[in-house]
Design an enzyme around this catalytic site. Structure first.
Site, PDB file in Angstrom:
ATOM      1  N   GLU A 300     -22.780   2.959  15.039  1.00 57.32           N
ATOM      2  CA  GLU A 300     -22.879   1.574  15.520  1.00 57.32           C
ATOM      3  C   GLU A 300     -23.811   1.404  16.704  1.00 57.32           C
ATOM      4  O   GLU A 300     -23.497   0.713  17.669  1.00 57.32           O
ATOM      5  CB  GLU A 300     -21.465   1.082  15.881  1.00 57.32           C
TER       6      GLU A 300
HETATM    7  C1  LIG Z   1     -16.911   5.581  13.404  1.00 55.78           C
HETATM    8  C2  LIG Z   1     -16.409   4.234  13.769  1.00 55.78           C
HETATM    9  N1  LIG Z   1     -16.903   3.455  14.716  1.00 55.78           N
HETATM   10  C3  LIG Z   1     -16.048   2.305  14.852  1.00 55.78           C
HETATM   11  C4  LIG Z   1     -15.419   2.277  13.437  1.00 55.78           C
HETATM   12  O1  LIG Z   1     -15.329   3.685  13.125  1.00 55.78           O
HETATM   13  O2  LIG Z   1     -14.164   1.606  13.361  1.00 55.78           O
HETATM   14  C5  LIG Z   1     -13.208   1.892  14.364  1.00 55.78           C
HETATM   15  C6  LIG Z   1     -11.983   0.997  14.167  1.00 55.78           C
HETATM   16  O3  LIG Z   1     -11.419   1.189  12.894  1.00 55.78           O
HETATM   17  C7  LIG Z   1     -13.803   1.642  15.763  1.00 55.78           C
HETATM   18  O4  LIG Z   1     -12.822   1.907  16.758  1.00 55.78           O
HETATM   19  C8  LIG Z   1     -14.993   2.578  15.933  1.00 55.78           C
HETATM   20  O5  LIG Z   1     -15.572   2.383  17.236  1.00 55.78           O
END
Ligand SMILES: CC1=[NH+][C@H]2[C@@H](O1)O[C@H](CO)[C@@H](O)[C@@H]2O
Length: 491
Positions: A300
């Site tokens: 992200e």
């Molecule tokens: C790898 C990843 N990055 C995000 C995503 O998973 O969803 C999570 C919540 O489900 C969140 O906390 C995390 O920051």
């Protein structure tokens, strides 16, 4: 199906041959580690004794004296077909003999023995026969996010105990994120002191000292659980940016963040000071890590331009290699340049685009092992259903049966089965703040992870559901606050 005792084992062992009468434990039962034991075998014996004394109420002394009946632990480096973590358990009137090529295998044999004794306590009789067992996948992990909500090392030790009894062998600690920095770094002290001083919702947060971290790592290692630390970069870094103005491109530190948004922060990938930070942090974390892996996140990074992301990840991966560790990163690294041997942790789901899935499969074919953490199957922070109080639902609801009923070896199109390093169940803690909430979300679904990672065949719900339900007395005896999910045929 094997008689009750053997038939209830979770994870299911590779082969079971029930035969003859079993072994009754009693006040005179001893645990022998002397025949081929060494200091580590003795430690495994002592830990097994600790684990058995409570439920059985027996003294179970650990003695070095060689054979003489009772529970005997034997190392046999030449034992065929047992691999690095497998074992053989033979039970008859005179003795229960646990044999393995490694102390890890003996530990796993002991965890099987625990399940062959009455869950609700008492001495009991180990059924007669032989279990020969070895895991399907090398990586059987659980991740705990202690950044969104702070959890102490003591709370994490309890989670390690609960996981290790089901032969989970990896604990991935998500140590840093926008809302908190949880590990002391001597060369950048404000990261933990200031960046660790809050959490989602505005609570006090906290951080682990290096000694607390070392203690947890040792505790986990004694239970053959390898700790994988994660420093998430270049995104998910608001706690670091808030701690040091010099890490921000505009030279201004943002306020600490106590919300739950993602994708808004980025290290200043064009500044050399950032790479001093990366080098210093990874050097100190590597020095705290006897395990093989350093996880550098990479998920992200929406606030980082793709070319800057790739250049940053090149340099972060070089730093990991310089410190003798292997990179693990979320699968977005496949869009950049994974270093040789880098491991990708896939967190996609059924609605993930075909191109993204294909990029992961291609990287696997190019030699990058994959850890499977499908968000709509193994994310323990996903609500079970609409009624679940904690948890998120962006990947949909995940009832227990959905967490169990899939095959990691045939899950991602184009991903060769031999490229699957294993499986891992992340528990993100935006909405999970207490031990009770942690256990409610993790249990019983993390038992699906245990079976998927260890057993030769993925769970067939008709057989697995009742076997999962039969773990309830054991979880209750251990005070695990599991969710009595509606889709499990609890007794
Ligand atoms: C790898 C990843 N990055 C995000 C995503 O998973 O969803 C999570 C919540 O489900 C969140 O906390 C995390 O920051």
């Amino acid at each position: 199906a094997a008689p009750a005792g053997f038939g209830q084992l979770l994870p299911a062992p590779a082969t079971v041959r029930a035969s003859g009468s079993g072994h009754a434990l009693g006040p005179g039962t001893v645990i022998r580690t002397g025949r081929t034991g060494n200091a580590e075998v003795r430690r495994v014996g002592e830990l097994l004794a600790e684990q058995l004394r409570g439920p059985t109420g027996l003294p179970l002394p650990v003695v070095d004296a060689p054979a003489g009946g009772g529970i005997e632990l034997r190392l046999d480096p030449s034992a065929p077909d047992l691999g690095d973590e497998g074992y053989r358990l033979e039970s008859g009137p005179r003795a229960v003999t646990l044999t393995a090529r490694t102390p890890a295998g003996l530990f796993h044999a002991g965890q099987t023995l625990r399940q062959l004794l009455p869950a609700a306590g008492g001495a009991g009789t180990v059924p007669g026969g032989t279990v020969t067992d070895a895991p399907r996948f090398a990586h059987r992990g659980a991740m705990l996010d202690i950044a969104r909500h702070f959890f102490t090392a003591e709370q994490v030790k309890r989670y390690v105990d609960q996981l290790a009894q089901y032969k989970v062998n990896t604990l991935h600690l998500h140590l840093t994120d926008d809302q908190g920095w949880r590990i002391a770094i001597d060369s950048w002290p404000r990261l933990a002191e200031y960046g660790g001083g809050s959490e989602v919702g505005g609570g006090p947060g906290g951080h682990w000292t290096k000694d607390e971290y070392r203690d947890l790592v040792r505790y986990a290692a004694d239970r053959y659980v390898e700790v994988v630390p994660e420093i998430d970069m270049p995104g998910h870094v608001n706690a670091a940016l808030a701690s040091y103005a010099e890490l921000n491109c505009d030279g201004k530190a943002p306020p600490r963040y106590t919300g739950t948004k993602v994708g808004f922060s980025s290290l200043c990938t064009g500044s050399e000071r950032t790479y001093d930070f990366v080098e210093d942090v990874l050097a100190e974390v590597a020095a705290l890590t006897p395990g093989r892996y350093l996880h550098i996140g990479g998920d992200e990074a929406s606030a980082t331009a793709p070319a800057d992301y790739a250049a940053f990840m090149d340099r972060a991966q070089q730093a990991v290699a310089r410190h003798g560790k292997t990179v693990v990163a979320w699968h977005q690294l496949a869009e950049a340049r994974p270093a040789p041997g880098a491991v990708l942790q896939y967190w996609g789901h059924d609605r993930t685009g075909a191109a993204e899935k294909a990029r992961v499969a291609a990287a696997a074919k190019a030699g990058h092992p994959v850890i499977l953490s499908p968000a709509d199957r193994l994310y323990l922070d996903m609500k079970y259903d609409a009624a679940t109080k904690p948890g998120l639902s962006w990947a949909g609801y995940v009832p227990v049966r959905r967490a169990c009923e899939w095959d990691p070896g045939a899950y991602l199109a184009g991903l060769p089965a031999e490229a699957v390093l294993g499986v891992e169940a992340p528990l993100w803690t935006e909405t999970v703040a207490t031990r009770e909430e942690l256990e409610y979300m993790a249990f019983p679904r993390v038992l699906c992870l245990a079976e998927l990672g260890w057993s030769q065949e993925p769970p067939d719900w008709a057989e697995y559901g009742p076997r999962l339900a039969a773990q309830a007395p054991r979880m209750e005896a251990q005070g695990i606050g599991y969710h009595r999910a509606a889709d499990v045929p609890w007794q």
